[in-house]
Design a protein around this motif. Structure first.
Motif, PDB file in Angstrom:
ATOM      1  N   MET A  24      -7.113   3.890  -5.302  1.00 29.51           N
ATOM      2  CA  MET A  24      -6.347   3.417  -4.226  1.00 29.51           C
ATOM      3  C   MET A  24      -7.405   2.432  -3.436  1.00 29.51           C
ATOM      4  O   MET A  24      -7.055   1.722  -2.641  1.00 29.51           O
ATOM      5  CB  MET A  24      -5.916   4.529  -3.481  1.00 29.51           C
ATOM      6  CG  MET A  24      -4.527   5.215  -3.746  1.00 29.51           C
ATOM      7  SD  MET A  24      -3.341   4.094  -4.114  1.00 29.51           S
ATOM      8  CE  MET A  24      -2.744   3.508  -2.386  1.00 29.51           C
ATOM      9  N   ASP A  25      -8.686   3.046  -3.251  1.00 33.74           N
ATOM     10  CA  ASP A  25      -9.645   2.232  -2.445  1.00 33.74           C
ATOM     11  C   ASP A  25      -9.737   0.797  -3.099  1.00 33.74           C
ATOM     12  O   ASP A  25     -10.488  -0.158  -2.349  1.00 33.74           O
ATOM     13  CB  ASP A  25     -11.063   3.046  -2.733  1.00 33.74           C
ATOM     14  CG  ASP A  25     -11.089   4.112  -1.736  1.00 33.74           C
ATOM     15  OD1 ASP A  25     -10.342   4.378  -0.873  1.00 33.74           O
ATOM     16  OD2 ASP A  25     -12.035   5.238  -2.175  1.00 33.74           O
ATOM     17  N   GLY A  81       2.243  12.396  -7.973  1.00 37.02           N
ATOM     18  CA  GLY A  81       1.780  13.831  -8.314  1.00 37.02           C
ATOM     19  C   GLY A  81       0.245  14.017  -8.362  1.00 37.02           C
ATOM     20  O   GLY A  81      -0.308  14.937  -7.893  1.00 37.02           O
ATOM     21  N   ALA A  82      -0.440  12.785  -8.626  1.00 40.74           N
ATOM     22  CA  ALA A  82      -1.843  13.032  -8.753  1.00 40.74           C
ATOM     23  C   ALA A  82      -2.453  13.070  -7.424  1.00 40.74           C
ATOM     24  O   ALA A  82      -1.884  12.596  -6.208  1.00 40.74           O
ATOM     25  CB  ALA A  82      -2.257  11.655  -9.342  1.00 40.74           C
ATOM     26  N   TRP A  83      -3.588  13.653  -7.193  1.00 43.99           N
ATOM     27  CA  TRP A  83      -4.420  13.878  -6.208  1.00 43.99           C
ATOM     28  C   TRP A  83      -5.855  13.964  -6.473  1.00 43.99           C
ATOM     29  O   TRP A  83      -6.321  14.207  -7.598  1.00 43.99           O
ATOM     30  CB  TRP A  83      -4.108  15.026  -5.332  1.00 43.99           C
ATOM     31  CG  TRP A  83      -4.135  16.479  -6.122  1.00 43.99           C
ATOM     32  CD1 TRP A  83      -3.563  16.812  -6.894  1.00 43.99           C
ATOM     33  CD2 TRP A  83      -5.411  17.343  -5.953  1.00 43.99           C
ATOM     34  NE1 TRP A  83      -4.112  18.089  -7.376  1.00 43.99           N
ATOM     35  CE2 TRP A  83      -5.353  18.464  -6.578  1.00 43.99           C
ATOM     36  CE3 TRP A  83      -6.449  17.500  -5.048  1.00 43.99           C
ATOM     37  CZ2 TRP A  83      -6.239  19.647  -6.895  1.00 43.99           C
ATOM     38  CZ3 TRP A  83      -7.181  18.554  -5.025  1.00 43.99           C
ATOM     39  CH2 TRP A  83      -7.203  19.472  -5.988  1.00 43.99           C
ATOM     40  N   GLY A  84      -6.900  13.929  -5.519  1.00 39.76           N
ATOM     41  CA  GLY A  84      -8.189  13.964  -5.766  1.00 39.76           C
ATOM     42  C   GLY A  84      -8.855  12.564  -5.681  1.00 39.76           C
ATOM     43  O   GLY A  84      -8.335  11.702  -5.533  1.00 39.76           O
ATOM     44  N   ARG A  85     -10.167  12.814  -6.278  1.00 31.06           N
ATOM     45  CA  ARG A  85     -11.056  11.587  -6.094  1.00 31.06           C
ATOM     46  C   ARG A  85     -10.801  10.547  -7.077  1.00 31.06           C
ATOM     47  O   ARG A  85     -10.906   9.313  -6.865  1.00 31.06           O
ATOM     48  CB  ARG A  85     -12.498  12.021  -6.093  1.00 31.06           C
ATOM     49  CG  ARG A  85     -12.914  12.800  -5.245  1.00 31.06           C
ATOM     50  CD  ARG A  85     -14.437  12.323  -4.592  1.00 31.06           C
ATOM     51  NE  ARG A  85     -14.792  13.010  -3.169  1.00 31.06           N
ATOM     52  CZ  ARG A  85     -14.644  12.253  -2.284  1.00 31.06           C
ATOM     53  NH1 ARG A  85     -14.554  11.077  -1.979  1.00 31.06           N
ATOM     54  NH2 ARG A  85     -15.107  12.947  -1.104  1.00 31.06           N
ATOM     55  N   LEU A 126       0.777  -1.156  -0.010  1.00 25.63           N
ATOM     56  CA  LEU A 126       0.079   0.105   0.061  1.00 25.63           C
ATOM     57  C   LEU A 126       0.885   1.244   0.051  1.00 25.63           C
ATOM     58  O   LEU A 126       0.619   1.883  -0.561  1.00 25.63           O
ATOM     59  CB  LEU A 126      -0.895  -0.159   1.246  1.00 25.63           C
ATOM     60  CG  LEU A 126      -1.915   1.224   1.356  1.00 25.63           C
ATOM     61  CD1 LEU A 126      -3.192   0.873   0.247  1.00 25.63           C
ATOM     62  CD2 LEU A 126      -2.376   1.453   2.457  1.00 25.63           C
ATOM     63  N   ALA A 164       0.622   4.064  -3.345  1.00 24.69           N
ATOM     64  CA  ALA A 164       0.264   5.589  -3.184  1.00 24.69           C
ATOM     65  C   ALA A 164       1.538   6.226  -3.900  1.00 24.69           C
ATOM     66  O   ALA A 164       1.038   7.343  -4.621  1.00 24.69           O
ATOM     67  CB  ALA A 164       0.215   5.774  -1.734  1.00 24.69           C
ATOM     68  N   ALA A 165       2.729   5.885  -3.789  1.00 22.32           N
ATOM     69  CA  ALA A 165       3.706   6.462  -4.298  1.00 22.32           C
ATOM     70  C   ALA A 165       3.907   6.523  -5.780  1.00 22.32           C
ATOM     71  O   ALA A 165       4.300   7.516  -6.339  1.00 22.32           O
ATOM     72  CB  ALA A 165       5.063   6.245  -3.531  1.00 22.32           C
ATOM     73  N   PHE A 214      -7.794   9.535  -8.131  1.00 18.07           N
ATOM     74  CA  PHE A 214      -6.749   8.830  -7.392  1.00 18.07           C
ATOM     75  C   PHE A 214      -7.143   7.887  -6.324  1.00 18.07           C
ATOM     76  O   PHE A 214      -6.942   6.914  -6.251  1.00 18.07           O
ATOM     77  CB  PHE A 214      -5.571   9.837  -7.089  1.00 18.07           C
ATOM     78  CG  PHE A 214      -4.476   9.122  -6.228  1.00 18.07           C
ATOM     79  CD1 PHE A 214      -3.342   8.676  -7.053  1.00 18.07           C
ATOM     80  CD2 PHE A 214      -4.340   9.363  -5.004  1.00 18.07           C
ATOM     81  CE1 PHE A 214      -2.458   8.015  -6.151  1.00 18.07           C
ATOM     82  CE2 PHE A 214      -3.377   8.646  -4.285  1.00 18.07           C
ATOM     83  CZ  PHE A 214      -2.220   7.933  -5.064  1.00 18.07           C
ATOM     84  N   THR A 215      -7.955   8.611  -5.405  1.00 18.00           N
ATOM     85  CA  THR A 215      -8.421   7.880  -4.167  1.00 18.00           C
ATOM     86  C   THR A 215      -9.382   6.752  -4.573  1.00 18.00           C
ATOM     87  O   THR A 215      -9.243   5.638  -3.858  1.00 18.00           O
ATOM     88  CB  THR A 215      -8.839   8.578  -3.138  1.00 18.00           C
ATOM     89  OG1 THR A 215      -9.924   9.417  -3.854  1.00 18.00           O
ATOM     90  CG2 THR A 215      -7.813   9.770  -2.587  1.00 18.00           C
ATOM     91  N   TYR A 229      -7.523  -1.118  -3.808  1.00 20.54           N
ATOM     92  CA  TYR A 229      -5.949  -1.632  -3.466  1.00 20.54           C
ATOM     93  C   TYR A 229      -6.092  -3.205  -3.451  1.00 20.54           C
ATOM     94  O   TYR A 229      -5.459  -3.983  -3.950  1.00 20.54           O
ATOM     95  CB  TYR A 229      -5.352  -1.031  -2.401  1.00 20.54           C
ATOM     96  CG  TYR A 229      -4.137  -1.810  -1.957  1.00 20.54           C
ATOM     97  CD1 TYR A 229      -2.904  -1.665  -3.080  1.00 20.54           C
ATOM     98  CD2 TYR A 229      -3.846  -2.600  -1.041  1.00 20.54           C
ATOM     99  CE1 TYR A 229      -1.900  -2.283  -2.611  1.00 20.54           C
ATOM    100  CE2 TYR A 229      -2.636  -3.308  -0.797  1.00 20.54           C
ATOM    101  CZ  TYR A 229      -1.520  -3.192  -1.631  1.00 20.54           C
ATOM    102  OH  TYR A 229      -0.512  -3.892  -1.559  1.00 20.54           O
TER     103      TYR A 229
END
Lengths: 522, 185
Positions: free
Chosen positions: A373-374, A363-367, A353, A357-358, A369-370, A376
């Motif tokens: 990740m959800d 550099g990505a962010w926001g929904r 995990l 994330a790395a 990206f997450t 995973y």
């Protein structure tokens, strides 16, 4: 451990203790040759390795200042971390995944096979598969490569099952758990793989081959090895005859010493090796050592890479078991109907995990990206690794102003993709995604290349002295007693993970060095 | 400014009910953010509690996981607080929060989530945003609470690896052939 005097000029000095240097040192010691092995990093062990991605990264990685340039995305996302390689006894054999593939016959003849490609500095290697076959056999035996020498393949994990299901549906014919230098059975005093899932963090079982606990202790047992950990080499020195005669290094406390040498072998990985030659410029060698061709540092290759991770609707738990648990080799052929020269391998890969994330989309962010990740625990993943085109402009150079702790210029790593690399990556991303969609994935993610793990070609082998830095033995064209002993020698990159070839070349080079020493020609 | 950092990752591991236990709080200004089913405190050494609270929400907007507890985002703030031992970093972070408050015409935290995100996005090129993002991408995902949440199992050596613990337990995909995937020893 032998103690070799700093003024003893009869020893061979090997710089770097990884796949090339660690193997070479052992092979030399086995032949009765006194060897000083200088390693910039410190000594770890299976006991000190940790099952923790960031902690292990801090423990093992080469984190000294480097800079980047070129259009590769790594230069933007990880501007001071062009490569994900190691500074520790055993070098990157502590971190590597274990994939052990032979370069294919046609790949040694890249120019002949692919023809001239605009912008690429393709050449044929001065050796072919037949030259290396006996050494590949020795290396596979030494390393305990599965599916060779009667060693069974490893059992596939969940990540492999996802790859296999898709590969089978797509009609790929060559998908299995790979040729891995990881014990599937106890062998040579090392235990078998317990499927920890932390191959990249240093194998705590010692089941994965690493020079740290194979070659180096074997060398030590001969009484011919003087291993010095924490020894950062700063400069090579030479005599009036132009031969290299000593190695200047700083120990862990910063004290500098000059080790005299009869022969010097450089195996610092394809960034540090050319950096050292360039940093060893003198009045006789104003462009750096062994650089009459101007090719030192040039033709830096890093393999065409990328990853595909795919989300299923149920847990896969890809992190359970070997990190690189299987391979599809069908795309490693040269078939220009796909729109590019050369081929690539598809190899399962998992990240924990923290590293997901790395690296998922740096550099990505926001929904968006997450949302990924959800997923995973539902992810399966593969790494795509193929032949990239050598280009003269992709190069290791000395930074004009940045200096390390000892005042030596830091390396800059310049890299831009060749159009062939881009076409291959696009094909590989598509096929990798298709594999998982065929297996029932709901979405596949294209993940950009990580900082380079396969660093190749910056002191390439060539038939003619004008075309490269070293000859077919890794002996530099310019200086008879100076050898290149790591992946820097690669004339072209081929599609395969390079470690087996680096080890094979080191075994072969040791034979040649011993022969030349006996003949007193070096 | 010295505060006791009352913090241990193990203390916050869930007990099986999904409820976080332990205490983690912003002690400066005695701020505590209600977590799921409990309260926690994080002691700050360098940042004030208003800045800490705002940074926690900034981290939530940057990496929004709706069901991930605030206690995990507080670990990002803890690491930012550590970096803020450097006065330049502390100033940059509090300036960034002050900027958001200005943009919000008062208190950014009191704006709606939608407006908070809009105002934050407009400052995405600024140093505070970059610092929080760069810290959070490590801190948020590199702790046992997050691993529990995402289903990642962490270290395996002490448990004997996965060779007898489900490394090939997928039942919803076909079994590979024995030649492709030989049985374990």
């Amino acid at each position: 451990m032998a103690t070799i005097d700093l003024n003893d000029d009869s020893a061979v000095v090997v710089i770097g203790s990884g796949a090339g240097g660690g193997t070479l040192a052992n092979e030399l010691c086995q032949k009765g040759i006194k060897t000083v092995l200088l390693e910039a990093g410190s000594m770890e062990s299976t006991e000190s390795f940790v099952n923790d991605e960031w902690a292990a990264f801090g423990q093992l990685s080469w984190l000294d200042m480097r800079t980047t340039s070129g259009d590769w995305r790594v230069a933007k996302d990880f501007p001071n971390l062009p490569a994900w390689i190691c500074k520790t006894v055993g070098g990157s054999t502590t971190h590597w995944a274990g994939a052990s593939l032979r370069i294919q016959e046609h790949e040694f003849k890249a120019l002949t096979t692919y023809g001239e490609i605009e912008g690429a500095t393709l050449m044929d290697w001065p050796i072919g598969l037949s030259d290396l076959e006996p050494y590949y056999a020795k290396a596979e035996d030494k390393m305990g490569v599965t599916r060779t020498n009667g060693i069974p393949g490893l059992p596939g994990n969940n990540n492999f099952m996802a790859m296999y299901a898709g590969a089978t549906k797509l009609g790929y014919e060559n998908c299995h758990t790979g040729n891995m230098a990881i014990n599937s059975r106890p062998r040579n005093g090392r235990t078998s793989c317990q499927q920890l899932g932390f191959c990249f963090q240093g194998c705590k079982m010692g089941a994965k081959w690493s020079t740290l606990y194979t070659e180096i202790p074997d060398a030590d047992a001969t009484g011919n090895l003087d291993l010095r950990a924490g020894a950062q080499v700063l400069q090579l020195q030479h005599g009036d005859d132009g031969k290299v005669n000593g190695v200047l290094y700083a120990d862990k406390d910063g004290n500098q010493s000059l080790q005299k040498a009869r022969v010097v072998c450089v195996a610092g990985n394809s960034i540090e090796t050319p950096r050292l030659l360039l940093n060893s410029a003198s009045s006789m060698y104003s462009d750096g050592m062994a650089n009459s061709s101007g090719q030192v540092g040039k033709n830096y290759m890093r393999h065409m890479t990328g990853s595909v991770y795919a989300a299923f609707d149920k847990p896969v738990r890809m992190w359970r078991g070997t990190t690189m648990a299987g391979i599809i080799t069908d795309e490693s052929k040269h078939d220009t109907s796909r729109g590019f020269a050369g081929g690539y391998e598809m190899e399962t890969l998992s990240l924990g995990l923290p590293f997901m994330a790395a690296f998922l989309d740096p550099g990505a962010w926001g929904r968006d990206f997450t949302r990924k990740m959800d997923e995973y625990q539902n992810m399966a993943g593969m790494w795509l690794v193929g032949e990239d085109m050598p280009q003269e402009s992709n190069a290791i150079t000395l930074h004009e102003s940045e200096k390390d702790a000892f005042g030596m210029p830091v390396p800059n790593v310049e890299f831009s993709d060749h159009p062939n690399d881009i076409a291959m990556r696009e094909h590989a991303f598509t096929q990798g995604s298709e594999v998982y969609m065929a297996a029932g994935a709901k979405e596949a993610y294209r993940v950009p290349p990580y900082p380079s793990t396969h660093n190749l070609g910056t002191c390439r082998m060539s038939e003619k002295a004008a075309d490269g830095v070293c000859n077919k033995w890794g002996q530099t064209h310019d200086i008879a007693n100076l050898f290149i002993s790591d992946g820097s020698q690669f004339t072209t990159g081929a599609a395969e993970n390079p470690t087996l070839t680096i080890v094979s070349l080191a075994i072969r080079q040791a034979d040649q060095i011993a022969k030349l020493m006996t003949e007193k020609s070096i | 400014m010295q505060q006791t950092v009352v913090f241990s990752r193990r203390k916050f591991l869930k007990t099986g009910t999904g409820v976080l236990v332990g205490s983690l709080a912003f002690s400066l200004g005695s701020v505590s953010t209600p977590a799921v089913g409990d309260t926690w405190k994080l002691s700050l050494e360098s940042l004030d509690s208003d800045t800490g609270k705002a940074l926690l929400k900034v981290a939530r907007h940057i990496f929004p996981h709706d069901t991930l507890d605030d206690a995990v985002y507080a670990l990002v703030v803890k690491d930012l607080d550590g970096a803020a031992a450097d006065a330049a970093v502390a100033g940059m972070l509090s300036d960034g929060v002050a900027q958001l408050n200005d943009d919000a015409g008062g208190n950014w935290l009191e704006a709606s989530d939608e407006d908070q995100l809009k105002l934050l996005t407009a400052r995405a090129d600024g140093p505070m945003f970059g610092k929080v993002k760069g810290t959070a991408v490590v801190s948020l995902y590199n702790n046992e609470m997050a691993w529990e949440h995402f289903g990642y199992e962490g270290a395996s050596f002490d448990k004997g690896g996965y060779i007898n613990r489900g490394f090939q337990d997928l039942e919803w995909l076909p079994q590979p052939s024995e030649s492709a995937s030989p049985p374990k020893a």
